[in-house]
Design a protein around this motif. Structure first.
Motif, PDB file in Angstrom:
ATOM      1  N   UNK A  12      80.465 -18.846 -34.931  1.00  0.00           N
ATOM      2  CA  UNK A  12      81.508 -18.956 -33.917  1.00  0.00           C
ATOM      3  C   UNK A  12      80.896 -19.432 -32.618  1.00  0.00           C
ATOM      4  N   UNK A  13      80.558 -20.735 -32.593  1.00  0.00           N
ATOM      5  CA  UNK A  13      79.875 -21.287 -31.427  1.00  0.00           C
ATOM      6  C   UNK A  13      80.723 -21.205 -30.173  1.00  0.00           C
ATOM      7  N   UNK A  14      82.044 -21.143 -30.345  1.00  0.00           N
ATOM      8  CA  UNK A  14      82.927 -21.087 -29.183  1.00  0.00           C
ATOM      9  C   UNK A  14      83.014 -19.688 -28.585  1.00  0.00           C
ATOM     10  N   UNK A  15      82.345 -18.698 -29.246  1.00  0.00           N
ATOM     11  CA  UNK A  15      82.410 -17.304 -28.796  1.00  0.00           C
ATOM     12  C   UNK A  15      83.832 -16.764 -28.813  1.00  0.00           C
ATOM     13  N   UNK A  16      84.607 -17.253 -29.769  1.00  0.00           N
ATOM     14  CA  UNK A  16      85.917 -16.690 -30.053  1.00  0.00           C
ATOM     15  C   UNK A  16      86.001 -16.433 -31.550  1.00  0.00           C
ATOM     16  N   UNK A  17      86.785 -15.450 -31.922  1.00  0.00           N
ATOM     17  CA  UNK A  17      86.855 -15.069 -33.334  1.00  0.00           C
ATOM     18  C   UNK A  17      88.179 -14.372 -33.604  1.00  0.00           C
ATOM     19  N   UNK A  18      88.811 -14.738 -34.710  1.00  0.00           N
ATOM     20  CA  UNK A  18      89.986 -14.017 -35.205  1.00  0.00           C
ATOM     21  C   UNK A  18      89.768 -13.691 -36.669  1.00  0.00           C
ATOM     22  N   UNK A  19      89.983 -12.427 -37.023  1.00  0.00           N
ATOM     23  CA  UNK A  19      89.901 -11.963 -38.410  1.00  0.00           C
ATOM     24  C   UNK A  19      91.272 -11.428 -38.782  1.00  0.00           C
ATOM     25  N   UNK A  20      91.835 -11.954 -39.858  1.00  0.00           N
ATOM     26  CA  UNK A  20      93.132 -11.487 -40.349  1.00  0.00           C
ATOM     27  C   UNK A  20      93.020 -11.120 -41.816  1.00  0.00           C
ATOM     28  N   UNK A  88      94.643  -7.436 -37.890  1.00  0.00           N
ATOM     29  CA  UNK A  88      93.926  -8.544 -37.258  1.00  0.00           C
ATOM     30  C   UNK A  88      93.102  -8.033 -36.092  1.00  0.00           C
ATOM     31  N   UNK A  89      92.001  -8.731 -35.851  1.00  0.00           N
ATOM     32  CA  UNK A  89      91.162  -8.495 -34.680  1.00  0.00           C
ATOM     33  C   UNK A  89      90.911  -9.839 -34.012  1.00  0.00           C
ATOM     34  N   UNK A  90      91.059  -9.868 -32.692  1.00  0.00           N
ATOM     35  CA  UNK A  90      90.878 -11.106 -31.932  1.00  0.00           C
ATOM     36  C   UNK A  90      89.845 -10.851 -30.842  1.00  0.00           C
ATOM     37  N   UNK A  91      88.788 -11.670 -30.854  1.00  0.00           N
ATOM     38  CA  UNK A  91      87.698 -11.521 -29.897  1.00  0.00           C
ATOM     39  C   UNK A  91      87.631 -12.774 -29.035  1.00  0.00           C
ATOM     40  N   UNK A  92      87.563 -12.556 -27.740  1.00  0.00           N
ATOM     41  CA  UNK A  92      87.381 -13.654 -26.790  1.00  0.00           C
ATOM     42  C   UNK A  92      86.323 -13.205 -25.804  1.00  0.00           C
ATOM     43  N   UNK A  93      85.117 -13.781 -25.946  1.00  0.00           N
ATOM     44  CA  UNK A  93      83.998 -13.295 -25.147  1.00  0.00           C
ATOM     45  C   UNK A  93      84.220 -13.515 -23.659  1.00  0.00           C
ATOM     46  N   UNK A  94      84.867 -14.620 -23.311  1.00  0.00           N
ATOM     47  CA  UNK A  94      85.212 -14.830 -21.907  1.00  0.00           C
ATOM     48  C   UNK A  94      86.254 -13.789 -21.510  1.00  0.00           C
ATOM     49  N   UNK A  95      85.926 -12.954 -20.575  1.00  0.00           N
ATOM     50  CA  UNK A  95      86.802 -11.866 -20.177  1.00  0.00           C
ATOM     51  C   UNK A  95      86.597 -10.598 -20.979  1.00  0.00           C
ATOM     52  N   UNK A  96      85.619 -10.596 -21.886  1.00  0.00           N
ATOM     53  CA  UNK A  96      85.290  -9.403 -22.679  1.00  0.00           C
ATOM     54  C   UNK A  96      86.519  -8.822 -23.364  1.00  0.00           C
ATOM     55  N   UNK A 114      78.551  -1.412 -25.390  1.00  0.00           N
ATOM     56  CA  UNK A 114      78.498  -2.470 -24.386  1.00  0.00           C
ATOM     57  C   UNK A 114      78.850  -3.803 -25.023  1.00  0.00           C
ATOM     58  N   UNK A 115      79.791  -4.502 -24.428  1.00  0.00           N
ATOM     59  CA  UNK A 115      80.183  -5.802 -24.944  1.00  0.00           C
ATOM     60  C   UNK A 115      79.073  -6.805 -24.680  1.00  0.00           C
ATOM     61  N   UNK A 116      78.650  -7.513 -25.724  1.00  0.00           N
ATOM     62  CA  UNK A 116      77.456  -8.357 -25.603  1.00  0.00           C
ATOM     63  C   UNK A 116      77.743  -9.749 -25.057  1.00  0.00           C
ATOM     64  N   UNK A 117      79.027 -10.113 -24.919  1.00  0.00           N
ATOM     65  CA  UNK A 117      79.437 -11.425 -24.407  1.00  0.00           C
ATOM     66  C   UNK A 117      79.022 -12.569 -25.319  1.00  0.00           C
ATOM     67  N   UNK A 118      78.671 -12.276 -26.546  1.00  0.00           N
ATOM     68  CA  UNK A 118      78.417 -13.329 -27.526  1.00  0.00           C
ATOM     69  C   UNK A 118      78.596 -12.744 -28.914  1.00  0.00           C
ATOM     70  N   UNK A 158      92.744 -13.242 -46.607  1.00  0.00           N
ATOM     71  CA  UNK A 158      91.798 -13.079 -45.504  1.00  0.00           C
ATOM     72  C   UNK A 158      91.616 -14.427 -44.809  1.00  0.00           C
ATOM     73  N   UNK A 159      91.697 -14.425 -43.499  1.00  0.00           N
ATOM     74  CA  UNK A 159      91.533 -15.668 -42.731  1.00  0.00           C
ATOM     75  C   UNK A 159      90.597 -15.415 -41.554  1.00  0.00           C
ATOM     76  N   UNK A 160      89.558 -16.226 -41.465  1.00  0.00           N
ATOM     77  CA  UNK A 160      88.605 -16.156 -40.364  1.00  0.00           C
ATOM     78  C   UNK A 160      88.749 -17.432 -39.539  1.00  0.00           C
ATOM     79  N   UNK A 161      88.928 -17.293 -38.239  1.00  0.00           N
ATOM     80  CA  UNK A 161      89.121 -18.442 -37.358  1.00  0.00           C
ATOM     81  C   UNK A 161      88.104 -18.416 -36.239  1.00  0.00           C
ATOM     82  N   UNK A 162      87.684 -19.601 -35.803  1.00  0.00           N
ATOM     83  CA  UNK A 162      86.728 -19.724 -34.705  1.00  0.00           C
ATOM     84  C   UNK A 162      87.415 -19.785 -33.353  1.00  0.00           C
ATOM     85  N   UNK A 163      88.695 -19.442 -33.330  1.00  0.00           N
ATOM     86  CA  UNK A 163      89.454 -19.402 -32.079  1.00  0.00           C
ATOM     87  C   UNK A 163      90.148 -18.050 -31.964  1.00  0.00           C
TER      88      UNK A 163
END
Length: 265
Positions: A12-20, A88-96, A114-118, A158-163
């Motif tokens: 997830x090079x964009x530092x975003x992740x969605x797991x469904x 579902x879980x949605x991670x967006x490193x920008x804004x923790x 602690x949120x690692x920001x990556x 199961x769906x994994x997204x880089x956004x």
């Protein structure tokens, strides 16, 4: 259990992740279930894990590159054994930002660590790893990837997204459908030889309101419906008497997320 070897496609090079995923838990207090994970929290290659806990809570655990783990757990216990749930879980490193969803509804959560920001790009990708041991530090080399107990869940789609997806992009749409037919003998059920009726208006009300017309085979459907309470009826026409449901009635139902409800004729 499905395991895919470490693959850069999961990075997830964009530092975003969605797991469904759709899950059908049968936890019964027997232990946690790792619905979808990359690596495992008791090993060095850990990246993330979406977990259905024995307490019926939902949890996301992320590898903290600083040396620990960051966990977000639902404050309530929305999971119930024996029925399908969309999680579902949605991670967006920008804004923790780390959010958990149950049937596309955001859950109140309790964070720890602690949120690692990556998002660390490590490990094989697994679907359905049963595990009931204690939480472990993924930086300890002596600990190994291991599962224990039986497989206590059904898992599908199961769906994994880089956004970081929005809830309206989740795969949770339900379906209501049926057939309009000419009840020649008036007995309230379709018998052999009774023809379908096309171009008849069917009315949906409740959590969503819309109309549709039956096709050439008398079939109708309402798709991409959110969970909720619905009624299904039909428009009346002069010279016709409705026999199903009787007395110009309508169907009332509660539609769970993703359910395909047919036979509402």
């Amino acid at each position: 259990i499905v395991v895919v070897d470490n693959n850069p496609l999961f990075n997830t090079a964009s530092n975003e992740l969605t797991i469904e995923a759709w899950i059908f838990p049968l936890l019964g207090g027997t232990g946690n279930l790792y619905v979808a994970s990359r690596g495992h929290p008791d090993s060095l290659d850990f990246s993330f894990a979406l977990i259905a806990r024995a307490s019926k809570q939902l949890e996301l655990v992320l590898n903290d590159s600083a040396g620990g783990m960051y966990s977000v757990v639902s404050a309530d216990s929305p999971l119930t054994d024996g029925i399908w749930h969309h999680v579902a879980a949605v991670v967006k490193c920008e804004g923790s930002s780390v959010k958990l969803y149950h049937n596309a509804v955001e859950l109140a959560t309790i964070p720890s660590g602690t949120f690692s920001h990556c998002i660390v790009a490590n490990g094989s990708f697994s679907v359905g790893l049963p595990y009931s041991g204690p939480t472990m530090n993924p930086k300890t080399a002596s600990q190994e990837r291991t599962g224990s107990g039986l497989f206590h869940c059904g898992i599908d789609e199961v769906r994994i997204s880089k956004i970081a997806r929005q809830p309206n992009e989740f795969n949770i749409g339900g379906i209501i459908r049926g057939t309009k037919f000419h009840d020649l003998n008036g007995n309230g059920s379709r018998n052999n030889g009774e023809p379908s009726l096309n171009d008849w208006t069917i009315i949906l009300a409740g959590a969503a309101s819309e109309t549709t017309s039956t096709d050439a085979n008398g079939n109708y459907s309402f798709t991409d419906l959110l969970p909720g309470a619905y009624t299904v009826g039909e428009s009346s026409k002069s010279g016709w008497v409705q026999t199903l449901p009787p007395s110009n009635g309508s169907y009332s139902l509660t539609l769970p997320a993703g359910l395909d409800t047919s036979g509402l004729d």
